[in-house]
Design a protein around this motif. Structure first.
Motif, PDB file in Angstrom:
ATOM      1  N   THR A  34       0.810  -1.220   0.000  1.00  0.00           N
ATOM      2  CA  THR A  34       0.000   0.000   0.000  1.00  0.00           C
ATOM      3  C   THR A  34       0.842   1.267   0.000  1.00  0.00           C
ATOM      4  O   THR A  34       0.340   2.344   0.317  1.00  0.00           O
ATOM      5  CB  THR A  34      -0.943   0.000   1.220  1.00  0.00           C
ATOM      6  OG1 THR A  34      -0.198  -0.263   2.409  1.00  0.00           O
ATOM      7  CG2 THR A  34      -2.027  -1.045   1.051  1.00  0.00           C
TER       8      THR A  34
ATOM      9  N   HIS B  52      -2.088  -1.863  -6.562  1.00  0.00           N
ATOM     10  CA  HIS B  52      -2.895  -1.430  -7.704  1.00  0.00           C
ATOM     11  C   HIS B  52      -2.034  -1.300  -8.952  1.00  0.00           C
ATOM     12  O   HIS B  52      -2.426  -1.724 -10.045  1.00  0.00           O
ATOM     13  CB  HIS B  52      -3.562  -0.093  -7.367  1.00  0.00           C
ATOM     14  CG  HIS B  52      -4.459   0.428  -8.442  1.00  0.00           C
ATOM     15  ND1 HIS B  52      -5.804   0.108  -8.528  1.00  0.00           N
ATOM     16  CD2 HIS B  52      -4.204   1.244  -9.509  1.00  0.00           C
ATOM     17  CE1 HIS B  52      -6.334   0.705  -9.582  1.00  0.00           C
ATOM     18  NE2 HIS B  52      -5.382   1.406 -10.185  1.00  0.00           N
TER      19      HIS B  52
ATOM     20  N   GLN C  90      -4.509 -10.870  -6.587  1.00  0.00           N
ATOM     21  CA  GLN C  90      -5.425  -9.775  -6.885  1.00  0.00           C
ATOM     22  C   GLN C  90      -5.516  -9.493  -8.384  1.00  0.00           C
ATOM     23  O   GLN C  90      -6.483  -8.903  -8.852  1.00  0.00           O
ATOM     24  CB  GLN C  90      -4.962  -8.526  -6.130  1.00  0.00           C
ATOM     25  CG  GLN C  90      -5.007  -8.720  -4.623  1.00  0.00           C
ATOM     26  CD  GLN C  90      -4.443  -7.536  -3.864  1.00  0.00           C
ATOM     27  OE1 GLN C  90      -5.078  -6.491  -3.771  1.00  0.00           O
ATOM     28  NE2 GLN C  90      -3.247  -7.701  -3.320  1.00  0.00           N
TER      29      GLN C  90
ATOM     30  N   ASN D 196      -9.240  -9.525  -8.166  1.00  0.00           N
ATOM     31  CA  ASN D 196      -9.536  -8.202  -7.624  1.00  0.00           C
ATOM     32  C   ASN D 196      -9.352  -7.108  -8.666  1.00  0.00           C
ATOM     33  O   ASN D 196      -8.709  -6.098  -8.421  1.00  0.00           O
ATOM     34  CB  ASN D 196      -8.643  -7.930  -6.403  1.00  0.00           C
ATOM     35  CG  ASN D 196      -9.082  -6.698  -5.628  1.00  0.00           C
ATOM     36  OD1 ASN D 196     -10.238  -6.300  -5.683  1.00  0.00           O
ATOM     37  ND2 ASN D 196      -8.145  -6.083  -4.913  1.00  0.00           N
TER      38      ASN D 196
ATOM     39  N   THR E 161      -6.391  -4.686   7.098  1.00  0.00           N
ATOM     40  CA  THR E 161      -7.324  -3.993   6.222  1.00  0.00           C
ATOM     41  C   THR E 161      -7.095  -2.507   6.378  1.00  0.00           C
ATOM     42  O   THR E 161      -7.206  -1.964   7.488  1.00  0.00           O
ATOM     43  CB  THR E 161      -8.774  -4.353   6.557  1.00  0.00           C
ATOM     44  OG1 THR E 161      -8.945  -5.752   6.424  1.00  0.00           O
ATOM     45  CG2 THR E 161      -9.746  -3.631   5.629  1.00  0.00           C
TER      46      THR E 161
ATOM     47  N   SER F 284      -7.830   2.073   0.959  1.00  0.00           N
ATOM     48  CA  SER F 284      -7.327   1.791  -0.388  1.00  0.00           C
ATOM     49  C   SER F 284      -6.881   3.051  -1.114  1.00  0.00           C
ATOM     50  O   SER F 284      -6.218   2.963  -2.146  1.00  0.00           O
ATOM     51  CB  SER F 284      -8.418   1.089  -1.207  1.00  0.00           C
ATOM     52  OG  SER F 284      -9.576   1.916  -1.305  1.00  0.00           O
TER      53      SER F 284
ATOM     54  N   LYS G 285     -11.469   0.571   1.157  1.00  0.00           N
ATOM     55  CA  LYS G 285     -10.636  -0.280   2.003  1.00  0.00           C
ATOM     56  C   LYS G 285     -10.147  -1.499   1.216  1.00  0.00           C
ATOM     57  O   LYS G 285     -10.773  -1.920   0.245  1.00  0.00           O
ATOM     58  CB  LYS G 285     -11.397  -0.732   3.243  1.00  0.00           C
ATOM     59  CG  LYS G 285     -12.692  -1.462   2.964  1.00  0.00           C
ATOM     60  CD  LYS G 285     -13.430  -1.746   4.271  1.00  0.00           C
ATOM     61  CE  LYS G 285     -14.779  -2.417   4.017  1.00  0.00           C
ATOM     62  NZ  LYS G 285     -15.510  -2.673   5.288  1.00  0.00           N
ATOM     63  N   THR G 286      -9.040  -1.998   1.664  1.00  0.00           N
ATOM     64  CA  THR G 286      -8.444  -3.168   1.033  1.00  0.00           C
ATOM     65  C   THR G 286      -7.700  -3.986   2.087  1.00  0.00           C
ATOM     66  O   THR G 286      -7.152  -3.418   3.042  1.00  0.00           O
ATOM     67  CB  THR G 286      -7.468  -2.765  -0.087  1.00  0.00           C
ATOM     68  OG1 THR G 286      -6.896  -3.939  -0.656  1.00  0.00           O
ATOM     69  CG2 THR G 286      -6.336  -1.899   0.446  1.00  0.00           C
TER      70      THR G 286
ATOM     71  N   GLN H  99      -4.577  -6.363   2.775  1.00  0.00           N
ATOM     72  CA  GLN H  99      -3.277  -6.680   2.200  1.00  0.00           C
ATOM     73  C   GLN H  99      -2.410  -7.380   3.232  1.00  0.00           C
ATOM     74  O   GLN H  99      -2.677  -7.340   4.437  1.00  0.00           O
ATOM     75  CB  GLN H  99      -2.577  -5.407   1.705  1.00  0.00           C
ATOM     76  CG  GLN H  99      -3.340  -4.633   0.650  1.00  0.00           C
ATOM     77  CD  GLN H  99      -3.457  -5.371  -0.660  1.00  0.00           C
ATOM     78  OE1 GLN H  99      -2.575  -6.165  -1.008  1.00  0.00           O
ATOM     79  NE2 GLN H  99      -4.539  -5.117  -1.404  1.00  0.00           N
TER      80      GLN H  99
END
Length: 859
Positions: free
Chosen positions: A474, A509, A634, A638, A741, A744, A758-759, A761
């Motif tokens: 993140t 991402h 992901q 995802n 969590t 995001s 939220k994500t 990881q």
């Protein structure tokens, strides 16, 4: 007078010694005959035994028999017209002679003395005797006498039917085949039981000169001699005239004039030809001395799973065909527009302004003429050559046309390859080296091709970034136009797919959506040498081989501008799934001799070498490997580049309960859209899929990418392979990783204000976020966020005890909407550089000597 009285004595002495010699020779012959009668060693001769390849479950994949192909068949299973054709052609008094034909012998001797071809003097018995016990290349009288003597012994020992059975199972019929059953399958595609009179005639004419009468190379010669045999069979009363004519006409009506006389070895029954060829090459490097993989009857226990191989072959055939159909459709449409609109204009301008370079009529004419020749002229020439016996016309002209066509195909035909590994063992589970395996297409792309990996290369150095602890899933990175600088100070500007930018994004991402600029910032953050070192270790490239692979320190390496083999990419992804442990791809487990004794044990050698490495067996730590697995999952589940496909790895267990098999992967499309990749793994297997051109420089086009082609092939294969496998999870390290969590948007501790942003990881322990989300934070929600983070840590078995400053943070809009251009690195402190980059005036962008890289895709 005394001299005369000695003459009778001398003559008597000569006669005496001559008689002794004759007696000795006769005695030796009688002794040899008696020895044969007593021991019956007449039947003792070495038979070449093929090498069998077995899959992981003991199922036969294929047999290696080199150019010899033998299949034994009993006399009672032979069609009568085959025996009749043989007798008619080779030995009409076979059933009445005692192994030799005096008339034929005298005819043969007379022919030799007069230099005329009057036919051979050997009976069928002499032919098989010479094949088994003599050197038929020896043309001496001694060899003929040996052959005659052995023929007499065989007639004494065997019945006529037994001699015929032995003959028809041992004699050479051309094309690398020994025996009528193997020959029938080679020439006609079926066993000898279904043979017709015309086919029987084709077989028996091969006995005298198979190269001269091969029907695929010389159909007219074969046709003439075949008709002669059929006419003789009619004259002998074996078949009627109508039967002979009908069989003859049916044979040539269905004959394949396009087929070439390739060896029976290439036409062997092989359920996995690409894998078998790979094993054959491996065996050739393991066998030494007198060992022969074609004749010594070895049993090779391989790693292949034939059930999975069948799926792989079907999937690759489908998607290679799909790729070529799409490619030709797109390019034919463009060609139609070009030829209909732009070519006439180009011709006019070329003539008007005398610019010959604009003329394209020659190329167009060549293309049209080539297609017309292949589709229209070629069949006509084929028929004419057959009717008029113009062999050279067919061979020289048609083969030349085929060669020209193949050269064009190499440039315009998309190939594909795949290789799947059991990442716990390194077993090659399935392998497809290309499209159709044949005499001209034996390049095993999965293990031999060296191509650019594109964005499938990114996870390799992302793992080094996770290891460095400078980056977490993140960490925020800005996706915006940026100028990088090469070692010599030259500006370098990469572009994202379609030139789109997203602003601030998280590392996870950026990776799952294969974003170029953020990835290069990750590369910049860890350094080129660290990235290359990690990639080479995962790929398993030796130091000796590295100079030829273009692993050049620089920003292009971050976009996969280097040279790798698909098997190496499969290995790298297998290491992620295997907890960071080394994976050594292997195809051969053991090799047994004909007695069942293990003579080679490659797997044991690999296991010993791995054990000797101790802790060095870990290419990366289990913790880093697990974080990479969770990142790449992901991509599939995802919203990543593999999530749009129609498969989701959903199955039901024995009780009917639904479950989803975990999977992770990465797509890749190289510069100029030249290569389309997908590499990925599950808890069971890892695999690499590649599509592209054998000849570099061609483009697949905008619509054929890693996500739109290779991704579908990878997904379909894994979806089917795992259908019967129970649910299995990736092995999680007992310590050293933490699940949390977080927001995001900011990648920080979640607050109530974050809402759906939220994500969840995974982090290396100690790298998890420790700051409250600055984007959605408030004083009341900050305390709640800390408590929530504590609960998240309990989920992973780690209590989160670090105190967090819950003071509300002032929202910095520049943090959210940064649009910066970092200058050349000024320090070794990446954090300082990053902070400096955020405040750099965007108006100071380089305006000249800038290298724009437009060719890199999002994947």
């Amino acid at each position: 007078m005394k001299k005369l009285t000695k003459a009778p004595l001398i003559i008597s002495g000569v006669l005496f010694f001559f008689a002794i010699g004759i007696g000795a020779a006769l005695g030796a012959s009688l002794a040899a005959t008696r020895n044969i009668i007593n021991s019956e060693y007449i039947t003792e001769f070495e038979t070449a035994l093929p090498t069998k390849l077995l899959d992981i479950n003991g199922e036969v994949i294929t047999e290696f028999a080199s150019d010899e192909k033998r299949e034994i068949i009993a006399f009672n299973d032979l069609p009568q017209h085959l025996v009749d054709a043989l007798i008619t052609r080779e030995d009409r008094i076979f059933f009445s002679h005692n192994g030799f034909n005096l008339k034929a012998i005298f005819r043969g001797v007379f022919g030799i003395l007069t230099g005329r071809s009057l036919g051979g003097g050997s009976t069928l018995t002499q032919q098989i005797a010479g094949t088994l016990y003599c050197n038929r290349n020896d043309k001496s009288i001694k060899r003929k006498l040996d052959e005659l003597w052995w023929a007499i012994q065989m007639e004494r020992r065997y019945s006529k039917n037994e001699i015929l059975e032995l003959y028809l199972n041992k004699i050479y019929f051309g094309g690398g085949t020994y025996g009528v059953n193997a020959a029938s399958k080679y020439y006609f595609g079926h066993g000898v039981e279904k043979i017709t009179p015309a086919e029987a005639a084709i077989l028996v004419i091969q006995l005298s000169n198979p190269a001269f009468y091969n029907p695929f190379d010389h159909p007219n010669r074969a046709m003439d001699r075949q008709k002669n045999v059929l006419d003789s069979m009619v004259a002998q009363g074996f078949i009627t005239k109508d039967e002979a004519n009908e069989s003859f006409n049916d044979f040539w009506a269905d004959f394949d004039y396009t087929r070439t006389s390739s060896s029976a070895y290439l036409m062997r029954d092989d359920k996995a030809p690409w894998f078998s060829e790979y094993v054959r090459r491996e065996l050739s490097g393991m066998m030494y001395g007198s060992d022969n993989i074609y004749t010594d009857g070895f049993t090779v226990n391989t790693t292949l799973n034939l059930a999975h191989q069948k799926i792989a072959q079907d999937v690759m055939e489908k998607w290679i065909s799909n790729a070529n159909t799409r490619y030709k459709k797109e390019h034919s449409a463009k060609a139609g527009v070009a030829y209909g609109t732009y070519v006439p204009i180009s011709e006019m301008i070329a003539l008007l302004f005398n610019i010959p370079g604009l003329k394209v009529s020659e190329q167009r004419t060549e293309l049209v003429a080539n297609n017309e020749f292949i589709n229209s002229v070629n069949p006509v020439l084929d028929i004419i050559s057959m009717m008029n016996g113009s062999e050279k016309l067919k061979i020289n002209i048609i083969n030349r046309a085929v060669a020209i066509s193949k050269q064009a195909d190499e440039k315009n035909t998309i190939e594909g390859t795949m290789i799947a590994l059991d990442h716990e063992t390194g077993y090659i589970d399935a392998l497809v080296g290309g499209s159709k395996f044949d005499q001209e297409n034996q390049f095993i792309r999965a293990t031999q091709a060296k191509v650019q990996p594109g964005s499938t290369f990114k996870p390799l150095y992302y793992s080094a970034a996770i290891d460095s602890r400078k980056f977490t899933p993140t960490t925020i990175i800005s996706d915006s136009p940026v100028v990088f600088h090469t070692a010599d100070g030259k500006p370098y500007i990469p572009l994202n797919f379609k030139g789109e930018w997203e602003g601030d994004v998280t590392v996870y991402h950026a990776l799952t959506r294969s974003m170029n600029v953020p990835s290069l910032k990750v590369l910049d953050g860890i350094g080129f040498e660290a990235a290359i070192s990690r990639a080479v270790a995962l790929l398993g490239i030796s130091k000796e081989d590295l100079p030829t692979r273009a692993f050049v320190p620089g920003y292009p390496i971050g976009l996969g501008v280097c040279s790798v083999r698909p098997v190496e990419m499969a290995r790298a992804y297998a290491i992620f799934a295997n907890g960071g442990k080394e994976v050594t791809p292997m195809a051969i487990r053991t090799v047994e001799d004909k007695n069942g004794d293990v003579i080679l044990n490659p797997e044991l050698e690999i296991r010993k070498a791995q054990a000797a490495k101790g802790d060095k067996i870990q290419v990366i730590t289990p913790q880093t490997a697990y974080v990479m697995v969770k990142l790449l999952e992901q991509t599939v589940f995802n919203g990543g580049t593999l999530s749009a496909q129609s498969w989701h790895f959903e199955y039901r267990d024995e009780k009917g309960k639904k479950y989803t098999m975990p999977a992770g992967g990465k797509t890749g499309t190289t510069q100029n859209w030249a290569d389309a990749w997908t590499c990925g793994f599950t808890p069971y297997y890892a695999a690499a899929f590649w599509f592209g051109f054998d000849k570099p420089g061609q483009s697949l086009g905008l619509n054929i990418t890693g996500a739109t082609l290779a991704g579908y092939a990878w997904g379909e294969y894994f979806d089917k392979v795992h259908a019967d496998l129970p649910l299995k999870q990736f092995a999680r390290p007992l310590e050293g990783v933490v699940e949390a969590t977080v927001c995001s948007v900011s990648g920080k501790i979640l607050t109530d204000g974050c809402g759906d942003h939220k994500t969840t990881q995974w982090y290396l322990e100690g790298t998890q976020p420790t700051e409250i989300c600055p984007v959605h934070s408030s004083q009341s929600s900050s305390i709640i966020a800390v408590n929530r983070l504590e609960r998240e840590m309990y989920k992973s078995g780690h209590r989160y005890t670090q105190k967090v400053d819950a003071t509300p943070l002032k929202l910095d809009l520049n943090f959210l909407n940064s649009n910066y251009v970092p200058p050349r690195r000024k320090s070794d402190d990446f954090a300082q550089d990053q902070e400096h980059d955020k405040t750099e005036n965007t108006g100071n962008k380089a305006k000249q000597n800038v290298e724009y890289d437009y060719n890199y895709l999002m994947e």
